[in-house]
Scaffold this active site. Sequence first.
Site, PDB file in Angstrom:
ATOM      1  CG  ASP A   8     -14.240 -92.138  92.994  1.00 31.70           C
ATOM      2  OD1 ASP A   8     -13.184 -92.801  92.978  1.00 31.70           O
ATOM      3  OD2 ASP A   8     -15.243 -92.507  93.626  1.00 31.70           O
ATOM      4  CB  SER A   9     -12.933 -95.295  89.612  1.00 33.66           C
ATOM      5  OG  SER A   9     -13.344 -95.777  90.873  1.00 33.66           O
ATOM      6  CB  CYS A  72     -10.294 -92.958  92.995  1.00 37.72           C
ATOM      7  SG  CYS A  72     -10.035 -94.669  92.512  1.00 37.72           S
ATOM      8  CD  GLU A 151     -21.438 -99.745  90.791  1.00 37.85           C
ATOM      9  OE1 GLU A 151     -22.358 -99.328  90.067  1.00 37.85           O
ATOM     10  OE2 GLU A 151     -20.545 -98.988  91.227  1.00 37.85           O
ATOM     11  CB  CYS A 182     -11.040 -97.947  97.229  1.00 34.72           C
ATOM     12  SG  CYS A 182      -9.625 -98.972  96.870  1.00 34.72           S
ATOM     13  CG  HIS A 184     -16.426 -99.126  92.770  1.00 38.39           C
ATOM     14  ND1 HIS A 184     -17.011 -99.306  93.994  1.00 38.39           N
ATOM     15  CD2 HIS A 184     -17.432 -99.228  91.869  1.00 38.39           C
ATOM     16  CE1 HIS A 184     -18.305 -99.476  93.840  1.00 38.39           C
ATOM     17  NE2 HIS A 184     -18.585 -99.447  92.570  1.00 38.39           N
TER      18      HIS A 184
END
Length: 184
Positions: A8-9, A72, A151, A182, A184
């Site tokens: 994933d990112s 992702c 975040e 998603c 991100h």
Amino acid sequence: MRTIGVFDSGVGGVSVLKEVLRKFPADNIIYFGDSLHAPYGEKEIDEIRSLCLKVSDFLVYEKKVDALVIACNTATGAAMDTMQKRYGIPVVGVVENGAAEGVKYTHNKNIGVIATPATIKMDLYKKSIAKIDSSIKTYSVKCPLFVGMIEKGWEDTLENDELIKSYLNEFSVEIDTLILGCTH
């Protein structure tokens, strides 16, 4: 025993990782969260593809994985086709499953998708949903400010509630199913 690479990112793919671990308890699982380059969702598609290929090259050639799971949405759209052609192993993403679940639950055939700008730009869910049922209408909203909210560590605050409401208010029709594509 197989080795499955999941990437994933960032760390959001941990929910996908948990499902892979549940379905394949006897296999070795390697998780790669590319937090160094996160977020992917505001990058150009070619840059995202390049990042995905660096990660997948590492997993395939260095770690010798037997299959790849792209956890992702943005990476799935930007690189899955290329990765499927590049490697002689199964490569799967998360978009088709999300689209199938959305189709399963809609009653009024209006599905909303909230996601990164890149995921929305690629029309990933619209295309996947149309393959399943072309009569369903898909409406998408870009949510670039979710990155900061996630975040910082998700908290149930008035500010976060207002941000979510502002994005949901962008839907011009009544949707009965919402896909969180998603963040991100």
